[in-house]
Design a protein around this motif. Structure first.
Motif, PDB file in Angstrom:
ATOM      1  N   ALA A 148       0.821  -1.212   0.000  1.00 43.11           N
ATOM      2  CA  ALA A 148       0.000   0.000   0.000  1.00 43.11           C
ATOM      3  C   ALA A 148       0.854   1.261   0.000  1.00 43.11           C
ATOM      4  CB  ALA A 148      -0.939  -0.013   1.200  1.00 43.11           C
ATOM      5  N   VAL A 149       1.859   1.303   0.867  1.00 41.89           N
ATOM      6  CA  VAL A 149       2.631   2.542   0.994  1.00 41.89           C
ATOM      7  C   VAL A 149       3.509   2.807  -0.227  1.00 41.89           C
ATOM      8  CG1 VAL A 149       2.623   2.415   3.510  1.00 41.89           C
ATOM      9  CG2 VAL A 149       4.512   1.395   2.233  1.00 41.89           C
ATOM     10  N   MET A 150       3.810   1.787  -1.028  1.00 41.16           N
ATOM     11  CA  MET A 150       4.605   2.000  -2.230  1.00 41.16           C
ATOM     12  C   MET A 150       3.906   2.938  -3.212  1.00 41.16           C
ATOM     13  SD  MET A 150       7.600   0.543  -2.206  1.00 41.16           S
ATOM     14  CE  MET A 150       7.702   1.027  -0.495  1.00 41.16           C
ATOM     15  N   PHE A 151       2.572   2.971  -3.157  1.00 38.20           N
ATOM     16  CA  PHE A 151       1.807   3.838  -4.057  1.00 38.20           C
ATOM     17  C   PHE A 151       1.203   5.020  -3.307  1.00 38.20           C
ATOM     18  CE2 PHE A 151       2.510   0.579  -6.995  1.00 38.20           C
ATOM     19  CZ  PHE A 151       2.066   0.952  -8.259  1.00 38.20           C
ATOM     20  N   GLY A 152       1.784   5.339  -2.154  1.00 38.47           N
ATOM     21  CA  GLY A 152       1.270   6.453  -1.379  1.00 38.47           C
ATOM     22  C   GLY A 152       1.689   7.794  -1.957  1.00 38.47           C
ATOM     23  N   PRO A 153       1.269   8.879  -1.303  1.00 33.35           N
ATOM     24  CA  PRO A 153       1.612  10.231  -1.790  1.00 33.35           C
ATOM     25  C   PRO A 153       3.097  10.510  -1.653  1.00 33.35           C
ATOM     26  CG  PRO A 153       0.540  10.342   0.353  1.00 33.35           C
ATOM     27  CD  PRO A 153       0.436   8.917  -0.085  1.00 33.35           C
ATOM     28  N   SER A 154       3.552  11.496  -2.359  1.00 33.15           N
ATOM     29  CA  SER A 154       4.964  11.854  -2.343  1.00 33.15           C
ATOM     30  C   SER A 154       5.330  12.507  -1.016  1.00 33.15           C
ATOM     31  CB  SER A 154       5.265  12.820  -3.493  1.00 33.15           C
ATOM     32  OG  SER A 154       6.617  13.231  -3.445  1.00 33.15           O
ATOM     33  N   ASP A 155       6.438  12.048  -0.431  1.00 37.61           N
ATOM     34  CA  ASP A 155       6.956  12.677   0.780  1.00 37.61           C
ATOM     35  C   ASP A 155       8.471  12.461   0.807  1.00 37.61           C
ATOM     36  OD1 ASP A 155       7.365  10.029   1.517  1.00 37.61           O
ATOM     37  OD2 ASP A 155       5.670   9.970   2.893  1.00 37.61           O
ATOM     38  N   ARG A 156       9.099  12.839   1.910  1.00 34.51           N
ATOM     39  CA  ARG A 156      10.554  12.748   1.972  1.00 34.51           C
ATOM     40  C   ARG A 156      11.055  11.307   1.891  1.00 34.51           C
ATOM     41  NH1 ARG A 156      12.126  15.921   7.299  1.00 34.51           N
ATOM     42  NH2 ARG A 156      10.324  14.714   8.002  1.00 34.51           N
ATOM     43  N   LYS A 157      10.239  10.347   2.350  1.00 35.36           N
ATOM     44  CA  LYS A 157      10.685   8.963   2.369  1.00 35.36           C
ATOM     45  C   LYS A 157      10.723   8.335   0.980  1.00 35.36           C
ATOM     46  CE  LYS A 157       9.086   8.127   7.082  1.00 35.36           C
ATOM     47  NZ  LYS A 157       8.208   7.313   7.952  1.00 35.36           N
ATOM     48  N   ASN A 158       9.829   8.779   0.104  1.00 33.25           N
ATOM     49  CA  ASN A 158       9.785   8.152  -1.222  1.00 33.25           C
ATOM     50  C   ASN A 158      10.039   9.130  -2.365  1.00 33.25           C
ATOM     51  OD1 ASN A 158       7.383   9.598  -1.527  1.00 33.25           O
ATOM     52  ND2 ASN A 158       6.112   7.868  -0.908  1.00 33.25           N
ATOM     53  N   ALA A 159      10.516  10.309  -2.004  1.00 34.37           N
ATOM     54  CA  ALA A 159      10.723  11.322  -3.039  1.00 34.37           C
ATOM     55  C   ALA A 159      11.712  10.854  -4.101  1.00 34.37           C
ATOM     56  CB  ALA A 159      11.207  12.620  -2.399  1.00 34.37           C
ATOM     57  N   PHE A 160      12.695  10.052  -3.714  1.00 31.70           N
ATOM     58  CA  PHE A 160      13.718   9.598  -4.660  1.00 31.70           C
ATOM     59  C   PHE A 160      13.541   8.122  -5.040  1.00 31.70           C
ATOM     60  CE2 PHE A 160      15.546  12.995  -2.045  1.00 31.70           C
ATOM     61  CZ  PHE A 160      15.887  13.900  -3.030  1.00 31.70           C
ATOM     62  N   LEU A 161      12.349   7.558  -4.696  1.00 32.85           N
ATOM     63  CA  LEU A 161      12.074   6.165  -5.034  1.00 32.85           C
ATOM     64  C   LEU A 161      11.552   6.075  -6.457  1.00 32.85           C
ATOM     65  CD1 LEU A 161      12.005   3.236  -4.017  1.00 32.85           C
ATOM     66  CD2 LEU A 161       9.663   3.655  -3.236  1.00 32.85           C
ATOM     67  N   ASN A 162      12.264   5.352  -7.276  1.00 30.52           N
ATOM     68  CA  ASN A 162      11.871   5.184  -8.677  1.00 30.52           C
ATOM     69  C   ASN A 162      10.491   4.537  -8.761  1.00 30.52           C
ATOM     70  OD1 ASN A 162      11.726   3.598 -11.292  1.00 30.52           O
ATOM     71  ND2 ASN A 162      13.539   4.865 -11.647  1.00 30.52           N
ATOM     72  N   PRO A 163       9.563   5.077  -9.584  1.00 32.11           N
ATOM     73  CA  PRO A 163       8.222   4.495  -9.675  1.00 32.11           C
ATOM     74  C   PRO A 163       8.231   3.054 -10.171  1.00 32.11           C
ATOM     75  CG  PRO A 163       8.544   6.199 -11.345  1.00 32.11           C
ATOM     76  CD  PRO A 163       9.685   6.294 -10.401  1.00 32.11           C
ATOM     77  N   GLU A 164       9.172   2.714 -11.043  1.00 37.20           N
ATOM     78  CA  GLU A 164       9.257   1.331 -11.516  1.00 37.20           C
ATOM     79  C   GLU A 164       9.654   0.396 -10.361  1.00 37.20           C
ATOM     80  OE1 GLU A 164      10.539   3.873 -13.109  1.00 37.20           O
ATOM     81  OE2 GLU A 164       9.214   3.906 -14.866  1.00 37.20           O
ATOM     82  N   VAL A 167      -6.724   1.362   3.167  1.00 34.25           N
ATOM     83  CA  VAL A 167      -7.885   2.077   2.627  1.00 34.25           C
ATOM     84  C   VAL A 167      -7.509   3.510   2.301  1.00 34.25           C
ATOM     85  CG1 VAL A 167     -10.164   2.997   3.200  1.00 34.25           C
ATOM     86  CG2 VAL A 167      -9.613   0.621   3.733  1.00 34.25           C
ATOM     87  N   GLY A 168      -6.734   4.144   3.200  1.00 34.53           N
ATOM     88  CA  GLY A 168      -6.313   5.523   2.938  1.00 34.53           C
ATOM     89  C   GLY A 168      -5.490   5.635   1.673  1.00 34.53           C
ATOM     90  N   PHE A 216      -6.591   7.564  -1.786  1.00 36.60           N
ATOM     91  CA  PHE A 216      -5.723   8.600  -2.342  1.00 36.60           C
ATOM     92  C   PHE A 216      -5.355   8.310  -3.794  1.00 36.60           C
ATOM     93  CE2 PHE A 216      -1.333   9.603  -3.480  1.00 36.60           C
ATOM     94  CZ  PHE A 216      -1.390  10.991  -3.488  1.00 36.60           C
ATOM     95  N   ARG A 217      -4.963   7.067  -4.065  1.00 38.90           N
ATOM     96  CA  ARG A 217      -4.511   6.745  -5.417  1.00 38.90           C
ATOM     97  C   ARG A 217      -5.666   6.785  -6.411  1.00 38.90           C
ATOM     98  NH1 ARG A 217      -0.517   8.320  -7.578  1.00 38.90           N
ATOM     99  NH2 ARG A 217       0.627   7.756  -5.679  1.00 38.90           N
ATOM    100  N   LEU A 218      -6.866   6.409  -5.963  1.00 40.88           N
ATOM    101  CA  LEU A 218      -8.033   6.506  -6.849  1.00 40.88           C
ATOM    102  C   LEU A 218      -8.321   7.966  -7.187  1.00 40.88           C
ATOM    103  CD1 LEU A 218     -10.480   3.872  -5.273  1.00 40.88           C
ATOM    104  CD2 LEU A 218      -9.442   3.783  -7.564  1.00 40.88           C
ATOM    105  N   ALA A 219      -8.138   8.856  -6.204  1.00 38.74           N
ATOM    106  CA  ALA A 219      -8.402  10.276  -6.426  1.00 38.74           C
ATOM    107  C   ALA A 219      -7.283  10.930  -7.250  1.00 38.74           C
ATOM    108  CB  ALA A 219      -8.550  10.988  -5.087  1.00 38.74           C
ATOM    109  N   LEU A 243      -5.773  -1.540  12.145  1.00 37.33           N
ATOM    110  CA  LEU A 243      -4.747  -0.515  11.924  1.00 37.33           C
ATOM    111  C   LEU A 243      -4.184  -0.586  10.500  1.00 37.33           C
ATOM    112  CD1 LEU A 243      -2.816  -0.716  15.324  1.00 37.33           C
ATOM    113  CD2 LEU A 243      -4.415   1.059  14.567  1.00 37.33           C
ATOM    114  N   VAL A 244      -3.802  -1.780  10.072  1.00 34.17           N
ATOM    115  CA  VAL A 244      -3.252  -1.930   8.723  1.00 34.17           C
ATOM    116  C   VAL A 244      -4.326  -1.663   7.686  1.00 34.17           C
ATOM    117  CG1 VAL A 244      -2.209  -3.554   7.105  1.00 34.17           C
ATOM    118  CG2 VAL A 244      -1.475  -3.533   9.488  1.00 34.17           C
ATOM    119  N   GLY A 245      -5.533  -2.098   7.956  1.00 31.33           N
ATOM    120  CA  GLY A 245      -6.627  -1.866   7.017  1.00 31.33           C
ATOM    121  C   GLY A 245      -6.897  -0.395   6.782  1.00 31.33           C
ATOM    122  N   LEU A 246      -6.833   0.392   7.848  1.00 30.45           N
ATOM    123  CA  LEU A 246      -7.059   1.838   7.694  1.00 30.45           C
ATOM    124  C   LEU A 246      -5.994   2.462   6.795  1.00 30.45           C
ATOM    125  CD1 LEU A 246      -8.064   2.829  11.342  1.00 30.45           C
ATOM    126  CD2 LEU A 246      -9.543   2.772   9.318  1.00 30.45           C
TER     127      LEU A 246
END
Length: 289
Positions: free
Chosen positions: A92-108, A154-155, A159-162, A148-151
Motif C-alpha cells: 500500500a505505501v509503495m503507491f502512497g503520496p509523495s513525501d521525503r521517504k519516497n521522493a527519490f524512489l523510482n516508480p518502476e 484504505v487511505g 488517495f490513489r483513486l483520487a 490498523l493496517v486496514g485503515l
C-alpha cells in the motif's frame, strides 16, 4: 468475605476438639440442633465440591497432543497474519503520496516492490482467513492489527483513486490499473479478518463450561457465607464454661498449637471451620439432627 480459618493440628486433634465443642454446644440443645443441621449441610456440599475438584484436576489438564496442536496453530496463524499484514502495508505505501521517504524512489522500483508484496499478502491473508482463530487472545491481537493496517491500506487506495497518475510520483496508468484491484482485494481480506476476529473475541470460549464455573463459584461463595454465619454464633456463659472445661480435659492429648487456637475461638466457630474443611470427616463428631 472473611478469610477461611485453617484449623491447626492433625485430623484426630481437630476431631477431638470438635467433640469438646459439640459437648459444650449441647448445653443448649435447641440452639445446638439448629447449628448442627446447618453444619452438616455445609460439610456435605463442601465435601462434594472438594471431591469434584480432585476428580477434575487430571481430566481438565490439556492432553500434550492437544496442547501441542493449539500451540502449533497459534504459531502458524500468528506468523501468517504478521507476514500478510506486513506485505499488505508495504504494497500500500509503495503507491502512497509523495513525501521525503519516497521522493527519490523510482516508480518502476516502487511498482515492483508493491507487486511482490501484494503477491505475498493475498495468499497469506487468504490462508489466515481460512484457518480457525486459535483463541480469544489471538482474536484480540488479530482484530487490532487488522484494523490498523486496514485503515492505512484504505487511505492509500482512496488517495490513489483520487490522484491517479497525475501526482509527483510519476506512476503510469498501467501500474495503477493492476495496483488498485490488488489493493482492493487485500482490503477485503483484511476486513474479513477483522470481522472474524471480532466475532471470536466477543463470543464465549465455552458457554457450558463458563456457566458451570459461574455456578460453582456462586456455590462456593454461599458455602463461605454459611460457614461465616455458623462461626459467628455467640457462646452463652454456660456454653463458654463447658467449652473451657472441655479444652482443659484435652491438654494432655492434643497438639498444644491446636488447643491454643481453639481457646481463641468459640465452639461454634471451631465446628463451622471443621465442617467447611471438606476433608475432615465430621461423622461421629457432629450429631445429625
Amino acid at each position: 468475605m472473611k478469610p477461611v480459618v485453617r484449623l491447626q493440628g492433625e485430623d484426630t486433634d481437630v476431631r477431638e476438639i470438635g467433640q469438646a465443642a459439640v459437648n459444650a454446644m449441647e448445653v443448649r440443645p435447641q440452639a445446638a440442633s439448629a447449628l448442627f443441621a446447618r453444619l452438616w449441610s455445609i460439610h456435605q456440599r463442601r465435601r462434594s465440591a472438594v471431591s469434584a475438584m480432585s476428580a477434575q484436576q487430571p481430566a481438565s489438564a490439556t492432553p500434550p497432543v492437544l496442547r501441542e496442536t493449539g500451540s502449533a496453530l497459534r504459531a502458524v496463524w500468528g506468523t501468517l497474519l504478521g507476514i500478510g499484514l506486513t506485505a499488505a502495508l508495504v504494497s500500500a505505501v509503495m503507491f502512497g503520496p509523495s513525501d521525503r521517504k519516497n521522493a527519490f524512489l523510482n516508480p518502476e522500483l516502487a511498482g515492483t516492490v508493491a507487486l511482490v508484496a501484494g503477491a505475498i499478502a493475498v495468499p497469506a491473508l487468504m490462508i489466515v482467513l481460512l484457518l480457525r482463530v486459535p483463541d480469544h487472545q489471538s482474536a484480540r491481537v488479530g482484530e487490532t492489527v487488522s484494523v490498523l493496517v486496514g485503515l492505512v491500506c484504505v487511505g492509500m487506495l482512496v488517495f490513489r483513486l483520487a490522484a491517479g497518475s497525475a501526482d509527483e510520483r510519476g506512476f503510469s496508468s498501467e501500474a495503477i490499473a493492476w495496483w488498485v484491484p490488488m489493493t482492493a482485494v487485500i482490503v477485503l481480506l483484511i476486513i474479513g479478518l477483522a470481522v472474524r476476529s471480532d466475532g471470536v473475541r466477543r463470543g464465549p470460549a465455552d458457554p457450558v463450561d463458563r456457566a458451570a464455573k459461574r455456578s460453582g463459584a456462586d456455590d462456593r461463595h454461599q458455602m463461605r457465607r454459611d460457614a461465616e454465619w455458623a462461626s459467628s454464633v455467640k457462646s452463652e456463659p454456660a456454653v463458654a464454661t463447658a467449652w473451657t472445661a472441655g479444652l482443659d480435659d484435652l491438654r494432655e492429648r492434643v497438639d498444644p498449637d491446636a488447643l491454643a487456637q481453639a481457646r481463641a475461638m468459640t465452639p461454634a466457630a471451631w465446628l463451622a471451620w471443621m465442617s467447611y474443611d471438606g476433608e475432615i470427616d465430621i461423622s461421629g463428631v457432629v450429631p445429625r439432627r
